[in-house]
Design a protein around this motif. Structure first.
Motif, mmCIF file in Angstrom:
data_model
loop_
_atom_site.group_PDB
_atom_site.id
_atom_site.type_symbol
_atom_site.label_atom_id
_atom_site.label_comp_id
_atom_site.label_asym_id
_atom_site.label_seq_id
_atom_site.Cartn_x
_atom_site.Cartn_y
_atom_site.Cartn_z
ATOM 1 N N VAL A 106 89.564 50.959 38.022
ATOM 2 C CA VAL A 106 88.964 52.104 38.702
ATOM 3 C C VAL A 106 89.745 53.377 38.397
ATOM 4 O O VAL A 106 89.177 54.455 38.228
ATOM 5 N N ASN A 107 91.062 53.270 38.319
ATOM 6 C CA ASN A 107 91.931 54.403 37.999
ATOM 7 C C ASN A 107 92.944 53.970 36.939
ATOM 8 O O ASN A 107 94.075 53.592 37.271
ATOM 9 N N PRO A 108 92.570 53.986 35.678
ATOM 10 C CA PRO A 108 93.487 53.538 34.617
ATOM 11 C C PRO A 108 94.808 54.299 34.647
ATOM 12 O O PRO A 108 94.845 55.506 34.883
ATOM 13 N N GLY A 109 95.891 53.560 34.423
ATOM 14 C CA GLY A 109 97.213 54.169 34.386
ATOM 15 C C GLY A 109 97.981 54.091 35.679
ATOM 16 O O GLY A 109 99.183 54.382 35.711
ATOM 17 N N ARG A 110 97.312 53.697 36.765
ATOM 18 C CA ARG A 110 97.990 53.617 38.055
ATOM 19 C C ARG A 110 98.630 52.255 38.290
ATOM 20 O O ARG A 110 99.658 52.158 38.973
ATOM 21 N N PHE A 111 98.019 51.210 37.754
ATOM 22 C CA PHE A 111 98.488 49.853 38.025
ATOM 23 C C PHE A 111 98.990 49.160 36.765
ATOM 24 O O PHE A 111 98.466 49.379 35.670
ATOM 25 N N ALA A 324 108.509 61.108 32.438
ATOM 26 C CA ALA A 324 108.013 62.479 32.300
ATOM 27 C C ALA A 324 106.582 62.487 31.775
ATOM 28 O O ALA A 324 105.718 63.222 32.286
ATOM 29 N N ALA A 325 106.310 61.672 30.783
ATOM 30 C CA ALA A 325 104.965 61.604 30.214
ATOM 31 C C ALA A 325 103.973 61.037 31.224
ATOM 32 O O ALA A 325 102.830 61.506 31.327
ATOM 33 N N LYS A 326 104.395 60.037 31.967
ATOM 34 C CA LYS A 326 103.510 59.428 32.960
ATOM 35 C C LYS A 326 103.201 60.420 34.082
ATOM 36 O O LYS A 326 102.056 60.503 34.557
ATOM 37 N N ARG A 327 104.198 61.170 34.511
ATOM 38 C CA ARG A 327 103.957 62.184 35.540
ATOM 39 C C ARG A 327 102.907 63.189 35.074
ATOM 40 O O ARG A 327 102.001 63.570 35.820
ATOM 41 N N ALA A 328 103.046 63.639 33.816
ATOM 42 C CA ALA A 328 102.095 64.609 33.277
ATOM 43 C C ALA A 328 100.697 64.011 33.196
ATOM 44 O O ALA A 328 99.698 64.677 33.522
ATOM 45 N N GLU A 329 100.617 62.758 32.775
ATOM 46 C CA GLU A 329 99.320 62.079 32.683
ATOM 47 C C GLU A 329 98.652 61.963 34.043
ATOM 48 O O GLU A 329 97.464 62.283 34.197
ATOM 49 N N LEU A 330 99.404 61.516 35.038
ATOM 50 C CA LEU A 330 98.827 61.307 36.360
ATOM 51 C C LEU A 330 98.446 62.622 37.032
ATOM 52 O O LEU A 330 97.504 62.673 37.828
ATOM 53 N N ALA A 331 99.176 63.690 36.722
ATOM 54 C CA ALA A 331 98.863 64.995 37.298
ATOM 55 C C ALA A 331 97.490 65.488 36.843
ATOM 56 O O ALA A 331 96.828 66.266 37.539
ATOM 57 N N GLN A 332 97.046 65.007 35.679
ATOM 58 C CA GLN A 332 95.758 65.423 35.140
ATOM 59 C C GLN A 332 94.607 64.507 35.573
ATOM 60 O O GLN A 332 93.446 64.800 35.283
ATOM 61 N N THR A 333 94.942 63.409 36.262
ATOM 62 C CA THR A 333 93.916 62.436 36.647
ATOM 63 C C THR A 333 94.050 62.080 38.123
ATOM 64 O O THR A 333 94.691 61.094 38.480
ATOM 65 N N PRO A 334 93.480 62.882 38.998
ATOM 66 C CA PRO A 334 93.533 62.587 40.436
ATOM 67 C C PRO A 334 92.941 61.219 40.737
ATOM 68 O O PRO A 334 92.051 60.742 40.025
#
Length: 340
Positions: A106-111, A324-334
């Motif tokens: 449902v939210n790729p990259g979170r789990f 750092a990269a993951k933070r940037a990725e997640l910031a763009q995908t609420p």
């Protein structure tokens, strides 16, 4: 992401969560009821009163509820879902990789979804490891050495069949082995969760990281001696951490022992969701100070820098996550909420 009272943003990787179905409809027998009832007793016994759930909500969570508890109302940036099948107790299994992957998608990259296997299944266990790697590209597995399987009431990490499975995990690059070595859950055997076999397995499989969930409680002393010797053994704080509320001095003793013996680089945060939710655990951990006499005796302190490592940086290293990269990725995908 957790923001501290002074405004610092902390990356949180919750290493021990579940997406389970312990509902009466899924219970195969009395033991399925006993198991989820025991979990619920941990929930009611160690949680703050304002964090208590109704039993029906506890037994089975919706997709929407999980995302809200972990990532919207909760502080997690990422979470690892651990698979625990318990097919002798539950018709469709308790927490399967297939069901958890549907949640994660449902939210790729979170789990990160970890698998599980039972060495007692022999060749089928090896085939299943291949299936999980090829289908889900797993990076880790969860081991439940007290799980029942027919007439067997448990197994050891040192069993020959287990070694064949770990050899395959190492070959396939499944490097993170999370092992439940903590409090027992009715009707499982306390002795089947002994930490004694960790010593041998960690020595014989240097290419694997052994994350000992619940840091061996109530065998903390034995665990610490083993984890000091074995450089690839780590402590998971799930179940230990809720004592920060119910028995804060006892938690101070636990965390001080871990810091004294294995240091701040080998301790990993886990909420053990859905027994507990991460919001209050993270808030209390960030505010916590070890009692002065315990800290002085052990010669340790629980600094903000150490807390940041425990909450996410240590696990990110084990799972090759560029923070750092993951933070940037997640910031763009609420976070998107979807009903089950």
């Amino acid at each position: 992401m957790y923001t501290t009272p002074d405004g610092k943003e902390i990356f949180v990787l919750d290493c021990h969560t579940h997406f389970w179905n312990g509902s009466p409809e899924n219970q195969r027998n009395i033991h399925g009821k006993q198991f989820i009832d025991c979990f619920y007793a941990y929930h009611t016994g160690l949680s703050p009163k304002e964090q208590l759930w109704e039993k029906s909500r506890f037994e089975k969570q919706s997709v929407e509820q999980v995302y809200r508890d972990l990532f919207i109302d909760g502080p997690d940036d990422m979470a690892i879902i651990q698979s625990t099948y318990l097919k002798d107790f539950y018709k469709e299994g308790f927490s399967s990789i297939e069901r958890s992957t549907q949640l994660a998608n449902v939210n790729p990259g979170r789990f990160i979804v970890n698998g599980s296997f039972d060495p007692r299944d022999g060749e089928k266990a090896l085939e299943y490891i291949h299936y999980m790697k090829e289908t889900f590209d797993i990076k880790g597995v969860k081991m439940y050495t007290a799980e029942w399987n027919g007439d067997s009431k448990g197994w050891k990490l040192t069993d020959p069949a287990a070694y064949k499975c770990f050899e395959l995990c190492e070959k396939l690059g499944i490097r993170n082995v999370h092992v439940h070595k903590g409090p027992t859950i009715i009707p499982l055997s306390k002795d089947a969760f002994s930490v004694d076999d960790v010593d041998y397995a960690a020595t014989d499989f240097q290419g694997l990281n052994w994350i000992i969930e619940h840091c061996g409680l109530p065998r903390l002393d034995d665990f610490c001696w083993i984890a000091t010797q074995e450089t690839n053994v780590y402590a998971g704080l799930a179940v230990a951490l809720p004592f920060i509320h119910a028995r804060p001095r006892y938690f101070g003793e636990i965390i001080s022992e871990l810091l004294f013996w294995i240091g701040p680089e080998k301790i990993l945060f886990g909420s053990d969701y859905a027994i507990w939710t991460p919001q209050w655990l993270v808030e209390k951990l960030w505010a916590y100070q070890i009692p002065e006499d315990i800290a002085a005796e052990h010669g340790v302190q629980l600094t903000d820098e150490i807390k940041e490592k425990i909450l996410g940086l240590n696990a990110a290293r084990l799972y090759d996550i560029d923070v750092a990269a993951k933070r940037a990725e997640l910031a763009q995908t609420p976070v998107r909420i979807a009903a089950e």
